[in-house]
Design a protein around this motif. Structure first.
Motif, short mmCIF file in Angstrom:
data_model
loop_
_atom_site.label_atom_id
_atom_site.label_comp_id
_atom_site.label_asym_id
_atom_site.label_seq_id
_atom_site.Cartn_x
_atom_site.Cartn_y
_atom_site.Cartn_z
N ASP A 1 45.10 29.26 57.11
CA ASP A 1 43.99 28.71 56.32
C ASP A 1 43.65 27.36 56.95
O ASP A 1 44.41 26.39 56.81
CB ASP A 1 44.42 28.55 54.86
CG ASP A 1 43.25 28.40 53.91
OD1 ASP A 1 42.13 28.75 54.30
OD2 ASP A 1 43.48 27.94 52.78
N VAL A 2 42.53 27.28 57.67
CA VAL A 2 42.29 26.17 58.61
C VAL A 2 41.10 25.31 58.19
O VAL A 2 40.04 25.83 57.83
CB VAL A 2 42.04 26.73 60.03
CG1 VAL A 2 41.77 25.59 61.02
CG2 VAL A 2 43.22 27.57 60.49
N VAL A 3 41.30 23.99 58.25
CA VAL A 3 40.19 23.05 58.14
C VAL A 3 39.81 22.64 59.57
O VAL A 3 40.57 21.94 60.25
CB VAL A 3 40.56 21.79 57.32
CG1 VAL A 3 39.36 20.85 57.22
CG2 VAL A 3 41.06 22.17 55.94
N ASP A 4 38.67 23.13 60.02
CA ASP A 4 38.15 22.77 61.34
C ASP A 4 37.29 21.52 61.14
O ASP A 4 36.13 21.60 60.77
CB ASP A 4 37.33 23.93 61.89
CG ASP A 4 36.76 23.65 63.27
OD1 ASP A 4 37.17 22.66 63.89
OD2 ASP A 4 35.91 24.44 63.72
N ALA A 5 37.89 20.35 61.37
CA ALA A 5 37.28 19.07 60.98
C ALA A 5 36.41 18.49 62.09
O ALA A 5 36.62 18.75 63.28
CB ALA A 5 38.35 18.07 60.59
N TYR B 1 43.66 15.43 68.51
CA TYR B 1 43.39 15.04 69.89
C TYR B 1 42.16 14.14 69.88
O TYR B 1 41.04 14.61 69.69
CB TYR B 1 43.16 16.26 70.79
CG TYR B 1 43.16 15.91 72.26
CD1 TYR B 1 44.32 15.98 73.02
CD2 TYR B 1 42.00 15.47 72.89
CE1 TYR B 1 44.33 15.63 74.35
CE2 TYR B 1 41.99 15.12 74.22
CZ TYR B 1 43.16 15.20 74.95
OH TYR B 1 43.17 14.83 76.28
N ALA B 2 42.38 12.83 70.06
CA ALA B 2 41.29 11.84 70.01
C ALA B 2 40.57 11.94 68.67
O ALA B 2 41.19 11.79 67.62
CB ALA B 2 40.36 12.00 71.20
N ASP B 3 39.26 12.22 68.71
CA ASP B 3 38.50 12.30 67.45
C ASP B 3 38.43 13.73 66.92
O ASP B 3 37.73 13.99 65.93
CB ASP B 3 37.09 11.75 67.65
CG ASP B 3 36.33 12.46 68.77
OD1 ASP B 3 36.98 13.01 69.67
OD2 ASP B 3 35.09 12.45 68.74
N ASP B 4 39.12 14.65 67.56
CA ASP B 4 39.15 16.05 67.09
C ASP B 4 40.46 16.32 66.37
O ASP B 4 41.53 15.93 66.85
CB ASP B 4 39.03 17.02 68.27
CG ASP B 4 37.63 17.03 68.86
OD1 ASP B 4 36.68 16.92 68.08
OD2 ASP B 4 37.51 17.14 70.09
N PHE B 5 40.39 16.99 65.24
CA PHE B 5 41.62 17.44 64.60
C PHE B 5 41.36 18.67 63.75
O PHE B 5 40.24 18.92 63.29
CB PHE B 5 42.26 16.32 63.76
CG PHE B 5 41.51 15.92 62.53
CD1 PHE B 5 41.76 16.52 61.30
CD2 PHE B 5 40.55 14.91 62.57
CE1 PHE B 5 41.08 16.12 60.15
CE2 PHE B 5 39.87 14.50 61.44
CZ PHE B 5 40.13 15.12 60.22
N VAL B 6 42.40 19.45 63.61
CA VAL B 6 42.38 20.60 62.71
C VAL B 6 43.56 20.47 61.76
O VAL B 6 44.58 19.86 62.10
CB VAL B 6 42.46 21.95 63.46
CG1 VAL B 6 41.18 22.23 64.21
CG2 VAL B 6 43.65 21.97 64.41
#
Length: 440
Positions: free
Chosen positions: A164-168, A266-271
């Motif tokens: 169950d993923v939050v792709d932020a 990773y930097a400004d990317d996160f899940v």
């Protein structure tokens, strides 16, 4: 930092700083500024900056010019400016590049070379201190961590049942980092006023843009209250330092246990990978982000059931995949379609109708693109993506050869696969993959 080996004396200094920071989490470093203009550190910083390449800044000075006029003299002058505290950064040249996902353009800030050298020197000294504080789930711009490591971690969590993923998505993270809050995070570890002043100077450096007519426009400067330009050498470290607030808050609120929700950043990317709690995790993340004076992009942030629908992270597509030759489904990781399209776009650009360079040079340039792409996309399910890239590259090279040699048709008879690969030396990613697997 770059692909150059760090000199022993600098490694020893970095090890001491890291160990001190790791063993004493509350310690504030107060004597660092003199390390920035240490001769060996400046020399190494210059070579790292040169190895990383990049265009000239607002002053137009290139590495070739510096080499002609004398690197020693350039560094001696820079060192003296730092020692006397007379160094002032120049404006940052802003350009726009396509985003990796193909969705619009991303602003990139290009400092001039002298500023890149000083920022690299600062990184050499400061990175070990702040790296000791970063959580294990932060993967960007760190020694012995990579984007592939982040993908491996996400893939492992999916297979452990965190589906169950939050792709932020953060709205303009680098542009929105508030200076006051960022400097609080920096000064929590650094009390050297000269170093803090230097960082403030970089944050307040004006941004120079030029329109199609060459007219100059300056933004930012002393009045700016937020943002650290992407492309600056110091920006990745500063971005990591501020993102630590989010990761630390997530741990302190015990969300990994309470919500069964794991963050991979990773930097400004996160899940955020969860066990049935993604909506709660999304709300919790938005609260933390808002408290950091940042914003979540509501349109791009999504909740995904990875058992049913794939999602993209760092150029990879993760989620349900079909096993070849059967209807079985497994949770996999593979290069995203957008990244394949992006690579093909670069190949098309290289193999354009007007490219009259020698065949050997053209094929060598294409090969560099293919090998570089395959080095990044070296994890997960690769066969189909590699075959697709090989097919598209062969097709485009034949098109280019037909126009060069005035051959009608598709050129499959005049330029068969064997000729492209054996005679012209085109790299075949599928062959590389097979060789890699046989040697594993």
């Amino acid at each position: 930092m770059g692909n150059l080996e760090t000199p022993t004396a600098i490694r020893i200094l970095q090890r001491k700083l890291y160990r001190k920071a790791k063993s004493e989490p509350g310690y504030r470093f107060y004597l660092l500024y003199d390390k920035l203009y240490r001769e060996d550190i400046l020399v190494h910083a210059y070579h790292v900056a040169k190895a990383n390449g990049g265009a000239a800044g607002v002053d137009g000075v290139t590495f070739e010019q510096i080499g002609q006029e004398g690197v020693e003299a350039f560094l001696a002058k820079l060192r003296e400016e730092l020692r006397r505290q007379e160094y002032r950064p120049m404006a940052v040249r802003r350009v726009y590049i396509p985003k990796p996902n193909g969705d619009g353009r991303r602003p990139l800030g290009i400092p001039c070379i002298r500023d890149r050298v000083v920022q690299t020197a600062a990184n050499l000294v400061l990175l070990p201190i702040f790296d000791a504080d970063l959580t294990d789930n932060a993967y960007a711009y760190r020694p012995r961590k990579s984007a592939q490591d982040a993908i491996r971690r996400v893939h492992a969590l999916l297979r452990e049942g965190y589906t169950d993923v939050v792709d932020a998505d953060l709205s303009k993270y680098f542009d929105e980092i508030p200076h006051t809050e960022l400097m609080k995070s920096v000064s929590r570890r650094i009390s050297d006023a000269k170093v803090l002043k230097l960082i403030k100077l970089w944050l307040k450096a004006p941004i120079e843009e030029r329109d199609e007519k060459g007219n100059r426009r300056l933004t930012g400067g002393k009045g700016s209250q937020k943002g650290t330009p992407q492309g600056g050498v110091a920006s990745p470290l500063l971005a990591n330092i501020y993102m630590r607030r989010f990761l630390l808050a997530w741990e302190m609120k015990q969300f990994p246990e309470k919500l069964k929700a794991q963050v991979v950043n990773y930097a400004d990317d996160f899940v955020i990978l969860c066990r049935g709690t993604a909506q709660k995790a999304r709300s919790a993340a938005e609260q933390i982000v808002t408290g950091m004076k940042l914003r979540m992009n509501q349109e791009k942030t999504q909740v995904v059931d990875a058992l049913q629908k794939p999602f993209d992270f760092l150029g990879y597509t993760l989620g349900p995949c079909f096993a070849i030759g059967s209807s079985a489904i497994y949770l996999g990781a593979k290069p995203s379609i957008r990244r394949i399209q992006r690579l093909y776009g670069k190949v098309r650009e290289q193999l354009n109708r007007g490219n009259n360079d020698p065949l050997e040079d053209v094929v060598a340039a294409v090969n560099r693109m293919l090998v570089g792409w395959s080095q990044y996309f070296s994890y997960g399910t690769l066969s189909k993506a590699y075959r697709t890239v090989d097919y598209l590259t062969r097709k485009r090279l034949r098109w280019w050869l037909c126009r060069r040699h005035k051959v009608k048709g598709r050129g499959t008879r005049q330029f068969p696969d064997s000729r492209l690969y054996n005679n012209y030396g085109l790299v075949c990613l599928s062959t590389l993959l097979a060789a890699k697997r046989s040697n594993a």
